[in-house]
Scaffold this active site. Structure first.
Site, PDB file in Angstrom:
ATOM      1  N   GLY A 249       0.835  -1.213   0.000  1.00 43.68           N
ATOM      2  CA  GLY A 249       0.000   0.000   0.000  1.00 43.68           C
ATOM      3  C   GLY A 249       0.861   1.250   0.000  1.00 43.68           C
TER       4      GLY A 249
ATOM      5  N   SER B 228      -3.115  -2.260  11.941  1.00 45.52           N
ATOM      6  CA  SER B 228      -4.489  -2.446  12.388  1.00 45.52           C
ATOM      7  C   SER B 228      -5.141  -1.063  12.385  1.00 45.52           C
ATOM      8  CB  SER B 228      -4.474  -3.093  13.774  1.00 45.52           C
ATOM      9  OG  SER B 228      -5.751  -3.153  14.323  1.00 45.52           O
TER      10      SER B 228
ATOM     11  N   TYR C 198     -15.406  -3.160   7.848  1.00 43.96           N
ATOM     12  CA  TYR C 198     -14.057  -2.629   8.112  1.00 43.96           C
ATOM     13  C   TYR C 198     -13.592  -3.055   9.504  1.00 43.96           C
ATOM     14  CZ  TYR C 198     -10.137   0.562   8.729  1.00 43.96           C
ATOM     15  OH  TYR C 198      -8.884   1.084   8.968  1.00 43.96           O
TER      16      TYR C 198
ATOM     17  N   LYS D 128     -10.383  -5.396  10.916  1.00 45.26           N
ATOM     18  CA  LYS D 128      -9.330  -4.899  11.812  1.00 45.26           C
ATOM     19  C   LYS D 128      -9.315  -5.687  13.131  1.00 45.26           C
ATOM     20  CE  LYS D 128      -7.438  -1.904   9.037  1.00 45.26           C
ATOM     21  NZ  LYS D 128      -6.104  -2.165   8.456  1.00 45.26           N
TER      22      LYS D 128
ATOM     23  N   ASP E  89      -0.585  -6.541  -6.039  1.00 40.88           N
ATOM     24  CA  ASP E  89      -2.009  -6.575  -5.691  1.00 40.88           C
ATOM     25  C   ASP E  89      -2.167  -7.630  -4.602  1.00 40.88           C
ATOM     26  OD1 ASP E  89      -4.725  -6.978  -5.452  1.00 40.88           O
ATOM     27  OD2 ASP E  89      -5.108  -6.846  -7.599  1.00 40.88           O
TER      28      ASP E  89
ATOM     29  N   SER F 126       1.543   3.378  -2.427  1.00 45.25           N
ATOM     30  CA  SER F 126       1.280   4.445  -3.402  1.00 45.25           C
ATOM     31  C   SER F 126       0.603   5.655  -2.772  1.00 45.25           C
ATOM     32  CB  SER F 126       0.407   3.896  -4.543  1.00 45.25           C
ATOM     33  OG  SER F 126      -0.835   3.449  -4.021  1.00 45.25           O
ATOM     34  N   SER F 127       0.343   5.607  -1.474  1.00 40.40           N
ATOM     35  CA  SER F 127      -0.408   6.689  -0.852  1.00 40.40           C
ATOM     36  C   SER F 127      -0.269   6.647   0.668  1.00 40.40           C
ATOM     37  CB  SER F 127      -1.873   6.498  -1.281  1.00 40.40           C
ATOM     38  OG  SER F 127      -2.744   7.251  -0.507  1.00 40.40           O
ATOM     39  N   GLY F 128      -0.601   7.736   1.317  1.00 42.50           N
ATOM     40  CA  GLY F 128      -0.816   7.790   2.764  1.00 42.50           C
ATOM     41  C   GLY F 128       0.278   7.182   3.627  1.00 42.50           C
TER      42      GLY F 128
HETATM   43  N1  LIG Z   1      -6.165   6.994   7.467  1.00 38.59           N
HETATM   44  C1  LIG Z   1      -6.661   6.582   8.622  1.00 38.59           C
HETATM   45  O1  LIG Z   1      -7.348   7.359   9.330  1.00 38.59           O
HETATM   46  C2  LIG Z   1      -6.377   5.192   9.123  1.00 38.59           C
HETATM   47  C3  LIG Z   1      -6.679   4.915  10.457  1.00 38.59           C
HETATM   48  C4  LIG Z   1      -6.450   3.624  10.942  1.00 38.59           C
HETATM   49  C5  LIG Z   1      -5.920   2.651  10.121  1.00 38.59           C
HETATM   50  N2  LIG Z   1      -5.623   2.945   8.819  1.00 38.59           N
HETATM   51  C6  LIG Z   1      -5.077   1.858   7.985  1.00 38.59           C
HETATM   52  O2  LIG Z   1      -3.846   2.267   7.422  1.00 38.59           O
HETATM   53  C7  LIG Z   1      -3.593   1.542   6.219  1.00 38.59           C
HETATM   54  C8  LIG Z   1      -3.169   2.510   5.125  1.00 38.59           C
HETATM   55  O3  LIG Z   1      -4.253   3.377   4.848  1.00 38.59           O
HETATM   56  P1  LIG Z   1      -4.054   4.914   4.450  1.00 38.59           P
HETATM   57  O4  LIG Z   1      -4.752   5.707   5.473  1.00 38.59           O
HETATM   58  O5  LIG Z   1      -2.652   5.204   4.134  1.00 38.59           O
HETATM   59  O6  LIG Z   1      -4.987   4.920   3.141  1.00 38.59           O
HETATM   60  P2  LIG Z   1      -4.692   5.273   1.608  1.00 38.59           P
HETATM   61  O7  LIG Z   1      -3.986   6.593   1.512  1.00 38.59           O
HETATM   62  O8  LIG Z   1      -6.000   5.112   0.899  1.00 38.59           O
HETATM   63  O9  LIG Z   1      -3.667   4.132   1.147  1.00 38.59           O
HETATM   64  C9  LIG Z   1      -4.081   2.807   0.995  1.00 38.59           C
HETATM   65  C10 LIG Z   1      -3.048   2.031   0.212  1.00 38.59           C
HETATM   66  O10 LIG Z   1      -3.498   0.669   0.112  1.00 38.59           O
HETATM   67  C11 LIG Z   1      -3.282   0.252  -1.204  1.00 38.59           C
HETATM   68  N3  LIG Z   1      -4.187  -0.826  -1.622  1.00 38.59           N
HETATM   69  C12 LIG Z   1      -5.526  -0.853  -1.607  1.00 38.59           C
HETATM   70  N4  LIG Z   1      -5.970  -1.997  -2.133  1.00 38.59           N
HETATM   71  C13 LIG Z   1      -4.867  -2.708  -2.483  1.00 38.59           C
HETATM   72  C14 LIG Z   1      -4.632  -3.967  -3.092  1.00 38.59           C
HETATM   73  N5  LIG Z   1      -5.628  -4.773  -3.476  1.00 38.59           N
HETATM   74  N6  LIG Z   1      -3.348  -4.386  -3.302  1.00 38.59           N
HETATM   75  C15 LIG Z   1      -2.313  -3.602  -2.946  1.00 38.59           C
HETATM   76  N7  LIG Z   1      -2.457  -2.391  -2.372  1.00 38.59           N
HETATM   77  C16 LIG Z   1      -3.721  -1.961  -2.165  1.00 38.59           C
HETATM   78  C17 LIG Z   1      -3.451   1.476  -2.071  1.00 38.59           C
HETATM   79  O11 LIG Z   1      -2.658   1.335  -3.254  1.00 38.59           O
HETATM   80  P3  LIG Z   1      -3.194   0.985  -4.725  1.00 38.59           P
HETATM   81  O12 LIG Z   1      -4.639   1.440  -4.788  1.00 38.59           O
HETATM   82  O13 LIG Z   1      -2.286   1.750  -5.626  1.00 38.59           O
HETATM   83  O14 LIG Z   1      -3.011  -0.484  -4.824  1.00 38.59           O
HETATM   84  C18 LIG Z   1      -2.853   2.556  -1.191  1.00 38.59           C
HETATM   85  O15 LIG Z   1      -1.465   2.675  -1.431  1.00 38.59           O
HETATM   86  C19 LIG Z   1      -4.882   0.770   5.917  1.00 38.59           C
HETATM   87  O16 LIG Z   1      -4.726  -0.579   6.324  1.00 38.59           O
HETATM   88  C20 LIG Z   1      -5.918   1.483   6.780  1.00 38.59           C
HETATM   89  O17 LIG Z   1      -6.999   0.641   7.116  1.00 38.59           O
HETATM   90  C21 LIG Z   1      -5.840   4.189   8.305  1.00 38.59           C
END
Ligand SMILES: NC(=O)c1ccc[n+]([C@@H]2O[C@H](COP(=O)([O-])OP(=O)(O)OC[C@H]3O[C@@H](n4cnc5c(N)ncnc54)[C@H](OP(=O)(O)O)[C@@H]3O)[C@@H](O)[C@H]2O)c1
Length: 296
Positions: A13, A135, A149, A153, A57, A15-17
């Site tokens: 993951g 998580s 979701y 988790k 993926d 590519s973002s965040g």
């Molecule tokens: N942001 C929050 O508030 C928050 C809070 C608690 C936990 N989290 C957790 O943190 C993690 C990262 O999330 P984020 O906040 O950074 O969100 P994000 O910016 O949407 O990034 C999510 C990443 O997951 C990748 N992804 C999605 N489906 C995929 C697949 N099938 N295969 C490979 N990569 C995939 C996306 O890349 P591609 O689409 O390019 O594949 C993207 O790089 C997640 O597990 C999320 O549940 C986030």
């Protein structure tokens, strides 16, 4: 013992965040970092900073096997796996198609588990390695319309706890990271899914209430992903990492409240935060009316 600068990490993951920030943090800490995601074009700037970008993926076994085999062929070792890829699939349990619920589990839990299986033989042989599972405080608390979701988790938490005691005797460490609200694309994806799935159903007013609450959490005051990346960096470099890292501080307070409060009292707090207002009812009626006009 391997020199510290040859340590190899795979971040999913990326590519973002949080994943993107983690790649940069681990490069800064001297790792050879493989950055995996589906949108490789989004990772060109990581390649410029020294990351090895791979198309990955986490719902595709061939893609995951090729990624790990490629790293082992190139480097002969893997020291850190950051299982970060994930998204929030929101909507009422009654409304979410079961195929979408399965996809949510494929990405958030089965991808994480499969990659873990693929790196473990090498980490066991090395008698060294760290698996970092992302998580969420959503693995301890719950929101209406967030069932799938949260289910994933909670599953990440359960799997990680068993895994930790299973692989510890083999020299492999398992760390849980529990982010609270972080400013990334996750927020928009989650909100959109709630409205798409339940925006015009019996749960429409709740979908609008959720939208409002998630939007309020996703403001300039919410921390960016580097706060999570730094915790991951500290964990992988620690001689004895903590079992879990809950970040930022506000997230710790929420998890503490969940621990402290009886279920009914916590339910009441959830209702207060995600409660339906007159404005949510109006927004729900307007989107239902809009949908009726479109279909006539
Ligand atoms: N942001 C929050 O508030 C928050 C809070 C608690 C936990 N989290 C957790 O943190 C993690 C990262 O999330 P984020 O906040 O950074 O969100 P994000 O910016 O949407 O990034 C999510 C990443 O997951 C990748 N992804 C999605 N489906 C995929 C697949 N099938 N295969 C490979 N990569 C995939 C996306 O890349 P591609 O689409 O390019 O594949 C993207 O790089 C997640 O597990 C999320 O549940 C986030």
């Amino acid at each position: 013992m391997f020199p510290m600068d040859s340590r190899v990490a795979l971040v999913t993951g990326a590519s973002s965040g949080i994943g993107e920030a983690t790649v940069l943090e681990l490069i800064r800490r001297g790792f050879v970092v493989y950055a995996g995601a589906r949108r490789v074009e989004r990772m060109a700037h990581l390649a410029e900073r020294g990351a090895r970008v791979i198309r990955l993926d986490v719902t595709d076994d061939e893609s995951m096997t090729a990624a790990v085999t490629g790293i082992l062929n190139d480097q002969g070792r893997i020291d850190v796996l950051v299982n970060n890829a994930g998204y929030g699939s929101y909507g009422a349990v009654e409304d979410v198609p079961i195929d979408e619920a399965r996809r949510q589990f494929e990405v958030n839990i089965f991808g994480l588990a499969r990659l873990t299986q693929l790196v473990l033989p090498t980490m066991r042989r090395q008698r060294r390695g760290t698996i970092v599972n992302i998580s969420s405080i959503g693995g301890r608390i719950y929101e209406p319309l967030g069932a799938w979701y949260h289910a994933t988790k909670y599953a990440v938490e359960g799997l990680s706890n068993s895994l930790r005691v299973e692989v510890e005797p083999h020299g492999v460490r398992v760390v849980l990271i529990r982010p609270g609200a972080i400013r990334t694309e996750w927020n928009e994806i989650s909100r959109r899914s709630a409205l798409e799935v339940s925006g015009e159903t019996a749960y429409a007013a709740q979908a609008h209430a959720l939208m409002r609450a998630l939007t309020a959490a996703d403001t300039e005051t919410a921390p960016g992903p580097s706060v999570v990346a730094e915790a991951i960096g500290r964990a992988v470099d620690a001689a004895k990492p903590r079992i879990r890292y809950t970040v930022p501080f506000a997230a710790k307070a929420i998890v503490f409240a969940r621990w402290l409060l009886p279920d009914r009292v916590f339910d009441a707090a959830v209702h207060r935060v995600f409660g339906v207002t007159a404005a949510d009812r109006l927004a729900a009626e307007e989107s239902a009316a809009g949908a009726r006009v479109e279909t006539h």
